[in-house]
Design a protein around this motif. Structure first.
Motif, PDB file in Angstrom:
ATOM      1  N   ASP A 197       6.982   2.148  -4.169  1.00 22.49           N
ATOM      2  CA  ASP A 197       7.184   3.068  -3.053  1.00 22.49           C
ATOM      3  C   ASP A 197       5.903   3.820  -2.721  1.00 22.49           C
ATOM      4  O   ASP A 197       5.561   4.014  -1.551  1.00 22.49           O
ATOM      5  N   ARG A 198       5.198   4.261  -3.753  1.00 16.87           N
ATOM      6  CA  ARG A 198       3.968   5.026  -3.501  1.00 16.87           C
ATOM      7  C   ARG A 198       2.915   4.169  -2.804  1.00 16.87           C
ATOM      8  O   ARG A 198       2.142   4.657  -1.989  1.00 16.87           O
ATOM      9  N   LEU A 199       2.880   2.892  -3.156  1.00 14.47           N
ATOM     10  CA  LEU A 199       1.886   1.997  -2.561  1.00 14.47           C
ATOM     11  C   LEU A 199       2.367   1.407  -1.235  1.00 14.47           C
ATOM     12  O   LEU A 199       1.638   0.654  -0.592  1.00 14.47           O
ATOM     13  N   GLY A 200       3.598   1.741  -0.820  1.00 15.69           N
ATOM     14  CA  GLY A 200       4.123   1.234   0.440  1.00 15.69           C
ATOM     15  C   GLY A 200       4.480  -0.239   0.389  1.00 15.69           C
ATOM     16  O   GLY A 200       4.492  -0.909   1.418  1.00 15.69           O
ATOM     17  N   PHE A 201       4.758  -0.755  -0.819  1.00 17.76           N
ATOM     18  CA  PHE A 201       5.081  -2.177  -0.981  1.00 17.76           C
ATOM     19  C   PHE A 201       6.573  -2.383  -0.719  1.00 17.76           C
ATOM     20  O   PHE A 201       7.423  -1.745  -1.341  1.00 17.76           O
ATOM     21  N   GLN A 552       5.053   6.559   7.322  1.00 12.46           N
ATOM     22  CA  GLN A 552       4.055   7.249   6.510  1.00 12.46           C
ATOM     23  C   GLN A 552       4.106   8.754   6.757  1.00 12.46           C
ATOM     24  O   GLN A 552       3.822   9.553   5.856  1.00 12.46           O
ATOM     25  N   ASP A 613       0.092   4.920   1.489  1.00 12.84           N
ATOM     26  CA  ASP A 613      -0.157   3.493   1.391  1.00 12.84           C
ATOM     27  C   ASP A 613      -1.632   3.287   1.036  1.00 12.84           C
ATOM     28  O   ASP A 613      -2.120   3.847   0.066  1.00 12.84           O
ATOM     29  N   ALA A 614      -2.351   2.526   1.823  1.00 13.54           N
ATOM     30  CA  ALA A 614      -3.768   2.298   1.525  1.00 13.54           C
ATOM     31  C   ALA A 614      -4.663   3.313   2.213  1.00 13.54           C
ATOM     32  O   ALA A 614      -5.882   3.234   2.112  1.00 13.54           O
TER      33      ALA A 614
END
Length: 936
Positions: A197-201, A552, A613-614
């Motif tokens: 979730d933190r990485l937006g995957f 986001q 995300d990134a």
């Protein structure tokens, strides 16, 4: 009465022994034991940390050493070899027992297993069979006592046997799934999803429970040797551990802080709280007593293992489950006495009825029919009904509905006491009511309580208890009627949660905020204390939504809520009113600077980068502060003042806090009245266009002018655009005003092209709000230009640098429309914003206007001169013309002309003037120029 005498003597002896044990307990030596965990320190073992730190183990006479584990088999090895007395293990302990290892499960912590499979989310429907022929990271979990077998059984049941995919050794690194090195990955639902979730995957989770494979998760266990040699120690250790788990699951935030401070910082606080939230449906602390284990569930697990060929079918596991002694004092003597009494009564009744047969025949028939009716009603009642002894709490009679609600047969219930299945938190209240009922201080009572079902689930029931008259000398009884209200309670809880808490951040919403504020104000009034309200608005949040998307933006709001909450006390309230607006209630202020410390702490926390995300996003906050009772006494006034103070902070430059002052109220009233007047200004023809010439520096000719709007207020006179344009933007009137400015500018441009210069241009400013508006276009402008037969080159639209930072579709589309219509674009106040060469190259810009802040201090060899020259050279290289604003002296004009600047604008040439005066000014300039030419 010899039996009661012996009974009381035995009870007295037991009380004496218990008293001696209590007196002697403090001098007993503390016993040292070791608990071996199966993984590193994390919230998964929170209950043991709580029992340690809160002294539950110490109270039980134990000194416990808690060790981290290197792999899932570490606890089993340590307990069997005697290096540890206790350990934590999975359902694979059953396999160890069947293999002859003397392990005994003391209690279940996770009622459901956290193991699952994760796969990358695709556009198609989730389908576990996509793993066929793919790489799956699952092997290393075989060390964890059979959990991989739980997943393998699930896959096999779903038509994905082990031979159909490639098994890869587990690295425990979520990046392997994110990067695509593997297509599936065994995960803990309490752990890896947080990283995803933190990485937006985007991912899908597949649980064995979906096909009925429901294993227990973490279990507390010991060895047969420990149980045989130290049964009291085992009982004490288990009780203290379960007590610790109850505390840990109801104090999640305190538990997360304890782990970070004393055990491990491998995970941050956010992850520990995520783990805690995910554990709630697995542990089920409210619905199931922690430690409860059902032999039928273990039998289910054994059947799954047998289906995999890992153990024999129908294998017994006697001694594997720890059993708590629940024996009770026999009441056989009471039943016998009752039986004798009943026999005596029957014989007496027979004699009595034989003497009065004729006289009582009709009465007996009526009684029989009445009893039959009552029994029919009792058995068929939609309510659960039971007759209960008020002293012993034993069941005397039970109808079918009562058995259904409790999920137990009549034989099971008769072997139990009334409150055996009640939730521990409800027993005290019910017993207190029963005491009043037995003492005849009340005749009945109603209550809503919880009870445990055989499967460990909790049901809510509405209980109605009434006293029943009994014969003199016999035990009092009460009639208990129950109704299952579980669905109603769950629905009420969901409705209450949705009505009072924000679904995104889980903070109180506006409704709950106002309710708490009302209570806090009453308390402050009673205690004569002060209270502060902080109104927080995130700066530049719209830019995050526009550039990175609303998803986001939601992630940022959740993180912002967490940061704000971390800056206040638990007694304070943090709420989200909507959008990017938050509020804080600070109660019982200790010192005047307490509010400022918290406000500054919030500003500092929100300035830290947000990981989305990134990408990284940066926002700040504007905070308005109002105090009770200093600023107001009523809720509406306090909120209004806090809002005004917030706008004052935003107007002062953002990233700051501002206290409410009476001057803000006066300014707010002035803005409101001015906004109301502004609504009628256009219809009343109160607006007027002023024009300021733009002079060609080489020739001194004027073939350009900037249109500037002025408002002639009936009472206030001339109102500055700096004052009314922001009001027009906030009220939406800027759209109509902008349209009026365009039409007036076009009409004057046509006049001056016909009378002064065929290439004359009029520049007009456009508000960013007007320019960015979705769905708008220049279609009405183009139609008006066609009506006037005026080419687009007659107009120049001036925009600010900030618009170029907004890469939205609306901005790009409108710039293209201007280019296609031949309307040129000037970048106003250049050098004071954030634009870059890439934006100048990307968009069609025709003019750069050097801001007056550079022109004001122009001098040879000065930094402003160097910057101005650099801007001029850069613009010419890009094919742009340059206009210098704020030219007020001949020296400034000479320096700019020498640097190659194309045009100048400022008081040196003329101040802005009404259109009629500017028209005369232009004609006079033409006449003057013609005279000079003629004289030459």
């Amino acid at each position: 009465m010899p039996v009661p005498v012996r009974f009381h003597a035995l009870a007295l002896a037991q009380l004496c022994v218990a008293a001696l044990l209590l007196v002697a307990a403090p001098v007993l030596a503390v016993e040292k034991v070791t608990l071996q965990l199966k993984h590193v320190h994390q919230f998964q073992f929170a209950g043991y940390y709580a029992a340690q730190e809160l002294g539950y183990y110490r109270d039980a006479g134990l000194e416990v050493r808690i060790l981290e584990g290197t792999d899932g088999n570490a606890p089993e090895r340590a307990v069997i070899t005697g290096r540890a007395e206790y350990g934590t293990g999975s359902s694979g302990l059953l396999l160890a027992r069947m293999a002859g290892k003397p392990v005994v499960v003391l209690g279940v912590i996770f009622q459901h297993s956290p193991y699952a499979l994760a796969m990358r989310q695709t556009s198609s429907e989730p389908d576990i069979r996509r793993l066929i022929g793919k790489r799956v990271m699952i092997d290393a979990l075989t060390d964890d006592l059979g959990n991989a077998d739980e997943l393998l059984a699930y896959l096999a049941k779903e038509g994905v046997p082990p031979a159909s995919f490639q098994r890869v050794a587990h690295s425990f690194n979520p990046d392997d799934l994110i990067s695509g090195r593997v297509d599936g990955m065994a995960v803990y639902t309490t752990n890896e999803p947080d990283t995803f979730d933190r990485l937006g995957f985007a991912y899908d989770i597949y649980s064995p429970r979906s096909v009925g494979i429901d294993f227990y998760g973490d279990n507390l266990f010991t060895s047969e040797a420990e149980l045989a040699n130290h049964p009291a120690r085992v009982k004490a250790f288990r009780a203290a551990s379960m007590r610790g788990w109850q505390w840990a699951m109801s104090h999640q935030e305190e538990m997360a802080d304890l782990i970070l401070n004393k055990y491990s910082r491998r995970s941050d606080r956010q992850h520990l709280l995520y783990e805690a939230r995910q554990m709630v449906p697995l542990v089920q602390p409210v619905l199931v007593e922690i430690g409860y284990m059902n032999p039928d569930r273990w039998q289910h697990i054994a059947e799954v293992y047998a289906g995999l060929g890992m153990m024999q079918k129908n294998a017994g596991f006697e001694g594997f489950l720890y059993r708590i002694d629940t024996s009770r004092t026999s009441l056989t003597w009471l039943y016998r006495a009752l039986a004798v009494a009943a026999l005596v009564l029957v014989l007496g009744a027979a004699i009595h009825f034989s003497l009065l047969a004729r006289e009582r025949k009709k009465a007996l028939e009526a009684i029989r029919k009445g009893e039959l009716r009552f029994r029919t009603m009792f058995e068929a009642s939609p309510l659960g009904i039971a007759l209960i002894d008020s002293i012993s709490y034993e069941y005397r009679d039970i109808n079918l509905r009562y058995q259904e609600i409790l999920g137990r047969s009549q034989q099971e219930l008769r072997a139990m006491h009334w409150l055996d299945v009640a939730h521990p938190d409800d027993i005290v209240q019910v017993k207190a009511q029963m005491a009043l009922l037995t003492a005849q201080q009340i005749g009945s009572f109603k209550a809503v309580s919880r009870l445990f079902k055989p499967d460990g689930s909790v049901a809510w029931i509405e209980v109605s208890v009434n006293a029943i008259d009994t014969e003199a000398g016999s035990h009092p009884h009460h009639l208990c009627m129950i109704e299952d209200v579980t669905a109603k309670k769950q629905s009420e809880q969901l409705i209450w949660q949705q009505a009072n808490f924000d679904t995104l951040t889980q903070l109180p919403n506006r409704r709950m905020f106002l309710d708490r504020l009302g209570h806090d104000l009453l308390k402050a009034q009673r205690d004569k204390s002060r209270l502060a309200i902080l109104f927080i608005d995130l700066d530049h949040f719209k830019e995050v939504n526009d550039t990175l998307g609303h998803q986001q933006g939601d992630v940022l709001l959740v993180d912002a809520a967490r940061r704000i909450s971390a800056c206040v006390r638990k007694s304070d309230t943090v709420a989200r009113l909507g959008g990017d607006e938050f509020t804080v209630i600070l109660c019982e202020l200790e010192a005047p600077d307490h509010v400022e410390r918290i406000a500054q702490a919030i500003l500092n926390r929100l300035l830290l980068p947000f990981e989305l995300d990134a990408e990284q996003a940066f926002v700040s906050a504007s905070i308005g502060i109002t105090l009770y009772p200093d600023d107001a006494l009523e809720i509406d006034d306090l909120l209004k003042h806090a809002d005004q103070a917030m706008y004052a902070a935003k107007g002062a430059g953002r990233n700051r806090y501002s206290y409410f002052t009476p001057a803000l109220q006066v300014a707010a009233l002035s803005r409101m009245r001015l906004t109301n007047d502004l609504r009628g200004a256009l219809k009343s023809n109160q607006f007027e266009l002023y024009f300021q010439p733009i002079v060609h520096l080489d020739s001194g000719t004027i073939h350009k002018a900037e249109a500037l709007i002025r408002w002639n207020h009936p009472q206030r006179g001339l109102v500055s655009p700096l004052e009314f344009i922001p009001l027009a933007e906030s009220s939406g009137l800027i759209i109509e005003i902008g349209e009026w400015v365009f039409r007036e500018s076009a009409n004057w441009a046509l006049r001056w092209r016909q009378q002064v210069d065929p290439a004359f241009q009029v520049s007009l400013n456009q508000s960013p709000l007007e320019f960015q508006r979705e769905g708008s276009s220049y279609q009405s402008w183009l139609q008006h230009l066609q009506t006037l037969a005026l080419p687009g080159q007659a107009l120049v639209v001036e925009i600010t640098e900030g618009l170029l930072l907004d890469a939205s579709h609306a901005v790009s589309r409108r710039l293209l429309q201007l280019r296609d219509a031949g309307i040129q674009v000037a970048l106003d106040d250049f050098g004071t914003g954030y634009s870059s060469l890439s934006y100048l190259k990307k968009f069609d810009i025709d003019y750069l206007k050097i801001d007056r802040s550079f022109t004001r201090n122009l001098a040879p060899e000065s930094s402003d001169m160097a910057l101005s020259e650099a801007i001029i050279v850069m613009a010419h290289k890009l094919g742009l013309k340059v206009i210098a604003e704020g030219v007020e002296t001949p020296e400034q004009r000479a320096l700019l002309a020498a640097a190659g600047c194309d045009y100048g604008q400022g008081y040196l040439f003329a101040k802005p003037m009404p259109a009629d005066q500017f028209d005369a000014f232009l004609h006079k300039a033409i006449s003057t120029a013609a005279s000079i030419v003629k004289s030459n």
